[in-house]
Each structure stands twice: as structure tokens, then as C-alpha cells.
Design a protein around this motif. Structure first.
Motif, PDB file in Angstrom:
ATOM      1  N   ARG A 303     -55.578 -24.124 -20.417  1.00 30.10           N
ATOM      2  CA  ARG A 303     -55.303 -23.137 -19.375  1.00 30.10           C
ATOM      3  C   ARG A 303     -53.814 -23.061 -19.052  1.00 30.10           C
ATOM      4  O   ARG A 303     -53.313 -22.010 -18.652  1.00 30.10           O
ATOM      5  N   ALA A 304     -53.123 -24.206 -19.216  1.00 33.17           N
ATOM      6  CA  ALA A 304     -51.723 -24.266 -18.771  1.00 33.17           C
ATOM      7  C   ALA A 304     -50.711 -24.126 -19.898  1.00 33.17           C
ATOM      8  O   ALA A 304     -49.554 -23.805 -19.633  1.00 33.17           O
ATOM      9  N   ASP A 305     -51.112 -24.365 -21.143  1.00 30.63           N
ATOM     10  CA  ASP A 305     -50.163 -24.378 -22.253  1.00 30.63           C
ATOM     11  C   ASP A 305     -50.546 -23.309 -23.281  1.00 30.63           C
ATOM     12  O   ASP A 305     -51.637 -23.373 -23.863  1.00 30.63           O
ATOM     13  N   PRO A 306     -49.686 -22.350 -23.549  1.00 34.39           N
ATOM     14  CA  PRO A 306     -50.011 -21.302 -24.533  1.00 34.39           C
ATOM     15  C   PRO A 306     -50.275 -21.849 -25.932  1.00 34.39           C
ATOM     16  O   PRO A 306     -51.093 -21.286 -26.668  1.00 34.39           O
ATOM     17  N   VAL A 307     -49.583 -22.905 -26.307  1.00 33.98           N
ATOM     18  CA  VAL A 307     -49.788 -23.483 -27.645  1.00 33.98           C
ATOM     19  C   VAL A 307     -51.200 -24.038 -27.766  1.00 33.98           C
ATOM     20  O   VAL A 307     -51.905 -23.800 -28.763  1.00 33.98           O
ATOM     21  N   MET A 308     -51.644 -24.774 -26.761  1.00 32.79           N
ATOM     22  CA  MET A 308     -52.999 -25.315 -26.766  1.00 32.79           C
ATOM     23  C   MET A 308     -54.035 -24.203 -26.705  1.00 32.79           C
ATOM     24  O   MET A 308     -55.082 -24.269 -27.349  1.00 32.79           O
ATOM     25  N   GLN A 309     -53.731 -23.182 -25.929  1.00 31.91           N
ATOM     26  CA  GLN A 309     -54.667 -22.074 -25.821  1.00 31.91           C
ATOM     27  C   GLN A 309     -54.811 -21.357 -27.156  1.00 31.91           C
ATOM     28  O   GLN A 309     -55.924 -20.984 -27.566  1.00 31.91           O
ATOM     29  N   ALA A 310     -53.704 -21.148 -27.857  1.00 37.08           N
ATOM     30  CA  ALA A 310     -53.760 -20.505 -29.178  1.00 37.08           C
ATOM     31  C   ALA A 310     -54.535 -21.375 -30.165  1.00 37.08           C
ATOM     32  O   ALA A 310     -55.292 -20.858 -31.002  1.00 37.08           O
ATOM     33  N   TYR A 311     -54.370 -22.700 -30.079  1.00 33.39           N
ATOM     34  CA  TYR A 311     -55.095 -23.606 -30.970  1.00 33.39           C
ATOM     35  C   TYR A 311     -56.596 -23.538 -30.688  1.00 33.39           C
ATOM     36  O   TYR A 311     -57.420 -23.546 -31.603  1.00 33.39           O
ATOM     37  N   TYR A 312     -56.949 -23.435 -29.419  1.00 38.95           N
ATOM     38  CA  TYR A 312     -58.363 -23.320 -29.045  1.00 38.95           C
ATOM     39  C   TYR A 312     -58.953 -22.002 -29.530  1.00 38.95           C
ATOM     40  O   TYR A 312     -60.065 -21.952 -30.064  1.00 38.95           O
ATOM     41  N   ARG A 313     -58.203 -20.915 -29.358  1.00 43.63           N
ATOM     42  CA  ARG A 313     -58.701 -19.594 -29.765  1.00 43.63           C
ATOM     43  C   ARG A 313     -58.822 -19.485 -31.284  1.00 43.63           C
ATOM     44  O   ARG A 313     -59.656 -18.730 -31.797  1.00 43.63           O
ATOM     45  N   LYS A 314     -58.015 -20.237 -32.007  1.00 38.90           N
ATOM     46  CA  LYS A 314     -58.086 -20.200 -33.470  1.00 38.90           C
ATOM     47  C   LYS A 314     -59.451 -20.665 -33.969  1.00 38.90           C
ATOM     48  O   LYS A 314     -59.908 -20.255 -35.034  1.00 38.90           O
ATOM     49  N   HIS A 315     -60.099 -21.522 -33.194  1.00 32.59           N
ATOM     50  CA  HIS A 315     -61.414 -22.051 -33.580  1.00 32.59           C
ATOM     51  C   HIS A 315     -62.548 -21.350 -32.830  1.00 32.59           C
ATOM     52  O   HIS A 315     -63.658 -21.897 -32.732  1.00 32.59           O
ATOM     53  N   ARG A 316     -62.259 -20.181 -32.281  1.00 32.48           N
ATOM     54  CA  ARG A 316     -63.284 -19.450 -31.541  1.00 32.48           C
ATOM     55  C   ARG A 316     -64.483 -19.142 -32.439  1.00 32.48           C
ATOM     56  O   ARG A 316     -64.332 -18.807 -33.607  1.00 32.48           O
ATOM     57  N   GLY A 317     -65.675 -19.274 -31.865  1.00 37.62           N
ATOM     58  CA  GLY A 317     -66.905 -19.026 -32.618  1.00 37.62           C
ATOM     59  C   GLY A 317     -67.570 -20.284 -33.107  1.00 37.62           C
ATOM     60  O   GLY A 317     -68.742 -20.264 -33.490  1.00 37.62           O
TER      61      GLY A 317
END
Length: 350
Positions: A303-317
Motif C-alpha cells: 500500500r505504501a511502496d509503488p515498487v512493492m505494489q507493482a511486484y504484487y500486481r505482476k502476480h495478479r490472478g
């Protein structure tokens, strides 16, 4: 021609430590020795060794457990080599696993020590050890709080009392507590049960707040530099930082992320037999408390770090639980890098 002894004789002592007595096995480099019981006092063992094995080079080992590290520190003060070992790391044959006694345990530890197959755990310094006790006390209070809340809610459900929608959540506000205080049952006994449980709730809640405050204060006092480094990482708050510093110790002792992930339990479990290879999820061997804290911190990090958020979204699904474990592993890697470089983390930097 006279012969001279040039090698120092060695003594290997395996100890099965308990509250009321110790089972001790003494073996030398030439013979298997003997097993005996003694009172739980390191000085008694020192006197025994000086009386029967004067001039020997002494090595001791015992299993980590409820008796802590006092004996280890005493043995080291005598000039002995001392190991505190993880019980799971002590090799035992099938017969020794199915016929377990204190005598067998002491002999087993002494044998493994003599053969050089034991590796000791990291013994914390007294300051860090007692900070860890405070951190664990806070977690005990969390469990007590969860339990007393469940008791109160079960009482309401049992008597068919519905909680107002505004209060029907995990957060117990002052308004909800006031609503519980004003609740009335048909008989005084029902009121007394609820009043008693609310007293317990308020006591645990205040104790939890006090311990949390002391934990943050002591961490800043004794580990100010490391605490500031950890706090710079999104997702790691004051309590998680205290847990890392007290439970894991100085992270700089780990050579790489593989070692740290294996210690925390964020490494994959693998089972292979012939051509069959499968992953069994995260490793069973883990520091479960810190692993759970890193997984919780990962939700805050995305929620606080764009890098972590992008890493999480990369594995969406994919499976959400598996993805958050991946994020926790990445957060752990970031934590180790910050501690080793001693450079605070900057948000948005990979």
C-alpha cells in the motif's frame, strides 16, 4: 626411552537439562565415560570436572529449552567451549528415537559433540534476550485480548443479543465498550458475568498498551541506529522493528538472503524422489512468529511502496496467499540489504 604427552586430553560433556536435575554424560577422546545425575547448578559440574578431569580441554553441549542460557554463560566463563543446540539438529538413530530417556539423550549429545557434528545456535546477549522477552510478552497479551473478546461475544450470541451494526467489527471503540457497560440482562448474575469479563478486557487492554510503549522505548534506547534503518522500510513499523531486532538479532551475521530466508521460514520446501520433484510450499522449519509479522508487514508495504505494489500486481490472478509470501520474501531481502549497507531505504527505489 621416555614418552611425553603432547596432545591435550579432551572431555566432551553432553547434558540433558531439566528444572530439578541434570543428566550428564562425560566422554573423553579415548573412552565413552559415564553417565550420572546432578543438581541443576553449573558450579557442581565445575567441581566434578576439576576433581576427576583436571587438565582436560572441556567442551559441553545441551539442548535449547526452557532453562535458557545461564548454564552456557557459566560454562564459557570457566574457559570451556559450550554449545546450545537446536534439538531438531541432533542426529538420532531409529532405536534412540523410539527409546527416549534422559540418559540416552545425554549420551547422544555427548557422542555428537565428540564426533564434531553439532552446530550451536546463536546465543543473544542479555540485553537483546530480555528485550525479546518483552516482545513475547506483548504477543501473549495479544492472544489474551483475542480470547477475552471471544468470551464476551459468545455471551452475547448465547443470549441472543445483537450487536449494533456500527459496532459489529473487530475494532472495539469507546462507544462499543460503553454500550456493553450499559447492557442489562434479566438477572443480576448475567450482568455480573459481563462486568467481570469487561474488567478483564480493560486490564489486558491497558497492560497491552503499556508493554507496547515500553517495547518501543527500549528499542529506541538500546538499538536506535538499527531501529531507524528498519523504520525507513515501508511496512515495517515500530513493533515489527522491535521483533526483528529482538528475535533475529543482528541481521549482518547472515551472509545472504538464502540463509536469512531459511531461518525465518520464507524459503520453499522441496521434496524429490528419483525423477519426481515437487514444491511443498514454505518450509516447515521456521521462526513462525517473525514469519507471520513479515507477512502482515507485506500487506502494508504494497500500500505504501509503488515498487512493492507493482511486484504484487505482476502476480495478479495467482493464489493471493502465495503472492503475499513472495512479497514477504522480497521485503525480507530488502530488510537485509538495508541493514548490511546501513543506508536508509528510499521509497520508489528498486
Amino acid at each position: 626411552m621416555s614418552t611425553q604427552i603432547t596432545a591435550v586430553p579432551k572431555l566432551f560433556i553432553g547434558i540433558d537439562i531439566h528444572k530439578r536435575s541434570w543428566k550428564v554424560h562425560c566422554a573423553t577422546d579415548l573412552c565413552s565415560g559415564r553417565t550420572f545425575s546432578m543438581p541443576p547448578d553449573p558450579n557442581n559440574l565445575l567441581n566434578y570436572v576439576e576433581r576427576h578431569y583436571s587438565g582436560f580441554e572441556v567442551a559441553t553441549a545441551y539442548e535449547a529449552g526452557c532453562c535458557g542460557y545461564r548454564a552456557h554463560r557459566c560454562f564459557e566463563s570457566y574457559g570451556w567451549r559450550s554449545l546450545v543446540v537446536n534439538p531438531a539438529d541432533i542426529f538420532s538413530r531409529s532405536k534412540e528415537r523410539h527409546m527416549k530417556t534422559d540418559r540416552i539423550d545425554a549420551q547422544l549429545i555427548s557422542r555428537e559433540l565428540k564426533d564434531g557434528r553439532l552446530e550451536g545456535i546463536r546465543v543473544p546477549d542479555p540485553c537483546r534476550e530480555q528485550l525479546r522477552s518483552l516482545f513475547r510478552r506483548r504477543n501473549d497479551l495479544v492472544k489474551d485480548m483475542r480470547q477475552i473478546k471471544s468470551y464476551i461475544k459468545m455471551q452475547l450470541i448465547y443470549y441472543g443479543i445483537r450487536v449494533p451494526g456500527a459496532y459489529d467489527n473487530d475494532h472495539w471503540s469507546h462507544g462499543f465498550c460503553a454500550w456493553l457497560d450499559n447492557l442489562s440482562f434479566d438477572y443480576d448474575t448475567g450482568d455480573e458475568v459481563l462486568r467481570s469479563r469487561m474488567c478483564s478486557f480493560r486490564f489486558i487492554d491497558q497492560e497491552f498498551r503499556d508493554v507496547s510503549t515500553q517495547l518501543r522505548r527500549y528499542t529506541k534506547q538500546y538499538y536506535k541506529g538499527d531501529n531507524m534503518l528498519l523504520r525507513s522500510i515501508p511496512g515495517i513499523g515500530p513493533i515489527v522493528a522491535s521483533g526483528i531486532l529482538s528475535e533475529l538479532g543482528d541481521l549482518r551475521r547472515f551472509n545472504n538472503i538464502k540463509q536469512l530466508a531459511g531461518y525465518v521460514g520464507l524459503a520453499p520446501g522441496i521434496y524429490q524422489s528419483s525423477d519426481s520433484l515437487r514444491h511443498t510450499g514454505v518450509s516447515i522449519r521456521a521462526h513462525r512468529l517473525i514469519r507471520s509479522y513479515f507477512i502482515e508487514a507485506s500487506w502494508q508495504a504494497i500500500r505504501a511502496d509503488p515498487v512493492m505494489q507493482a511486484y504484487y500486481r505482476k502476480h495478479r490472478g495467482k493464489n493471493t496467499k502465495k503472492v503475499i509470501v513472495k512479497v514477504a520474501r522480497k521485503l525480507l531481502s530488502r530488510t537485509l540489504a538495508v541493514m548490511k549497507t546501513e543506508v536508509p531505504y528510499e521509497i520508489g527505489v528498486v
